[in-house]
Design an enzyme around this catalytic site. Structure first.
Site, PDB file in Angstrom:
ATOM      1  N   HIS A 109      -7.197  -1.937   4.908  1.00  0.00           N
ATOM      2  CA  HIS A 109      -6.297  -1.217   5.714  1.00  0.00           C
ATOM      3  C   HIS A 109      -6.630   0.327   5.631  1.00  0.00           C
ATOM      4  CE1 HIS A 109      -2.877   0.082   8.024  1.00  0.00           C
ATOM      5  NE2 HIS A 109      -2.335   0.578   7.100  1.00  0.00           N
TER       6      HIS A 109
ATOM      7  N   ASP B  53       5.412   5.159   5.389  1.00  0.00           N
ATOM      8  CA  ASP B  53       6.589   4.250   5.935  1.00  0.00           C
ATOM      9  C   ASP B  53       6.910   2.870   4.951  1.00  0.00           C
ATOM     10  OD1 ASP B  53       3.823   3.332   6.856  1.00  0.00           O
ATOM     11  OD2 ASP B  53       4.713   1.943   8.203  1.00  0.00           O
ATOM     12  N   HIS B  54       6.065   2.544   4.003  1.00  0.00           N
ATOM     13  CA  HIS B  54       6.300   1.557   2.997  1.00  0.00           C
ATOM     14  C   HIS B  54       6.635   1.790   1.656  1.00  0.00           C
ATOM     15  CE1 HIS B  54       4.049  -1.658   5.352  1.00  0.00           C
ATOM     16  NE2 HIS B  54       3.550  -0.656   6.286  1.00  0.00           N
TER      17      HIS B  54
ATOM     18  N   HIS C 289       6.047  -5.837  11.718  1.00  0.00           N
ATOM     19  CA  HIS C 289       5.366  -4.491  11.717  1.00  0.00           C
ATOM     20  C   HIS C 289       5.303  -4.312  13.368  1.00  0.00           C
ATOM     21  CE1 HIS C 289       2.613  -0.664  11.014  1.00  0.00           C
ATOM     22  NE2 HIS C 289       3.556  -0.794   9.822  1.00  0.00           N
TER      23      HIS C 289
ATOM     24  N   HIS D  79       0.942  -1.182  -0.170  1.00  0.00           N
ATOM     25  CA  HIS D  79       0.058  -0.186  -0.157  1.00  0.00           C
ATOM     26  C   HIS D  79       0.675   1.326  -0.173  1.00  0.00           C
ATOM     27  CE1 HIS D  79       0.885  -0.547   4.314  1.00  0.00           C
ATOM     28  NE2 HIS D  79       0.411   0.452   4.437  1.00  0.00           N
TER      29      HIS D  79
ATOM     30  N   HIS E  96       1.263   3.787   2.102  1.00  0.00           N
ATOM     31  CA  HIS E  96       1.510   4.523   3.190  1.00  0.00           C
ATOM     32  C   HIS E  96       3.273   4.618   3.407  1.00  0.00           C
ATOM     33  CE1 HIS E  96      -2.204   3.665   5.799  1.00  0.00           C
ATOM     34  NE2 HIS E  96      -2.388   4.842   5.034  1.00  0.00           N
TER      35      HIS E  96
ATOM     36  N   ASP F 182      -0.075  -4.407   6.013  1.00  0.00           N
ATOM     37  CA  ASP F 182      -0.917  -3.996   7.207  1.00  0.00           C
ATOM     38  C   ASP F 182      -2.300  -4.304   6.911  1.00  0.00           C
ATOM     39  OD1 ASP F 182       1.548  -2.796   7.797  1.00  0.00           O
ATOM     40  OD2 ASP F 182       0.793  -0.868   7.599  1.00  0.00           O
TER      41      ASP F 182
END
Length: 301
Positions: A140, A65-66, A269, A61, A63, A211
């Site tokens: 998510h 942090d990814h 995670h 996805h 976000h 996530d």
């Protein structure tokens, strides 16, 4: 066989011991990166994996942090003058995040390396010959998220004892038989592959969920996996907070593993608010063969 190298196992915020999310999966001659959090390129170097033959990126996805490690990784690949095309598989919304991030650094529609963007839809993503990769939607928060399922094909190996007994020489004849095709020897005999092949190997299955708000709808996708890699950001005592932030608890991940007849559960995670011992204890209450992934852990399936 699938070989996993965990490059980053943190939740949202990196720690001294955990980098932002990133996972390298090696399957045959293929090296596939799943997510690319900030600092992933350095983790590739520190793990010893390096950048060779790294030409495919699967994103769960969008976000940050990814995905924040993508510009740095691409810059390094440009400096190394890699001629390989980098293929990114992600949801349309996630690809928009990546395109916007690259445009802010290199200009609209530009990237520092040759790039192919492939939007995901549920179903098969890659046929690698000896294995396949499929994707499936995951809930998510407000994202278009996907999980990934890696499955090896059933293979049958030649039986040396039968080959010797029948006088089958090394070389092209054995290659034909290994491929399941009859082969004719120099003396005119035709060898049926069924007479020299062993039983099929059990297929290997790796599932990466990423996530998730909930495990609802994931059971059939995870069922029978050798290893599911699943987030465990919270403990059950904070399940209400987990819902607010769109994440799972260690107990929920373990309950999914227990109902799906998996071999080993790998939790990632990981939030700095808990100790690894507490997260692992919660998971093991429901699924004893659970482990917490650490950065640079290497697992072979």
């Amino acid at each position: 066989m699938f070989a996993l190298t965990f490059l980053g196992t943190s939740a949202s915020v990196p720690s001294a011991d955990r980098n932002h999310p990133g996972l390298l999966v090696e399957a045959g001659s293929h090296r596939i990166l799943v997510d690319c959090g900030e600092g992933t390129q350095r983790q590739l170097l520190r793990s010893g994996a390096g950048f060779r033959r790294l030409d495919r990126l699967l994103l769960t996805h969008g976000h940050f942090d990814h995905v924040l490690g993508i510009p740095g990784l691409f810059s390094t690949l440009r400096l190394r003058q890699s001629a390989d095309v980098m293929t990114i598989h992600a949801s349309p919304a996630t690809l928009e995040v990546v395109v916007g991030m690259l445009a802010g650094l290199w200009g609209e529609g530009r990237a520092p390396i040759p790039l192919e963007l492939v939007p995901l839809t549920a179903g098969q993503v890659i046929d690698g010959g000896e294995f396949t990769i499929a994707c499936f939607p995951v809930r998510h928060r407000d994202t278009e998220s996907f999980g990934f399922s890696f499955e090896s094909r059933a293979r049958r190996h030649l039986r040396p004892d039968r080959l010797a007994a029948l006088g089958v020489p090394d070389g092209p004849v054995r290659k034909e038989l290994a491929g399941g095709r009859p082969a004719t020897l120099a003396d005119g005999r035709t060898i049926d592959p069924e007479g020299v092949l062993g039983p099929p190997e059990r297929r290997r299955k790796l599932v990466i969920v990423g996530d998730a708000d909930t495990t609802e709808g994931l059971a059939e996708l995870v069922r029978g996996a050798d290893v599911p890699v699943i987030e465990a950001t919270f403990l059950d005592r904070d399940a209400a907070i987990a819902r607010d932030y769109g994440h799972l608890t260690a107990g929920e991940a373990a309950a999914l593993a227990a109902m799906c007849d998996v071999k080993q559960l790998v939790l990632t995670h990981i939030s700095g608010r808990y100790s690894d011992e507490d997260l692992l204890a919660e998971a093991k209450k429901t699924f004893p063969n659970s482990r917490i992934a650490m950065d640079f852990d290497h697992i072979v399936i």
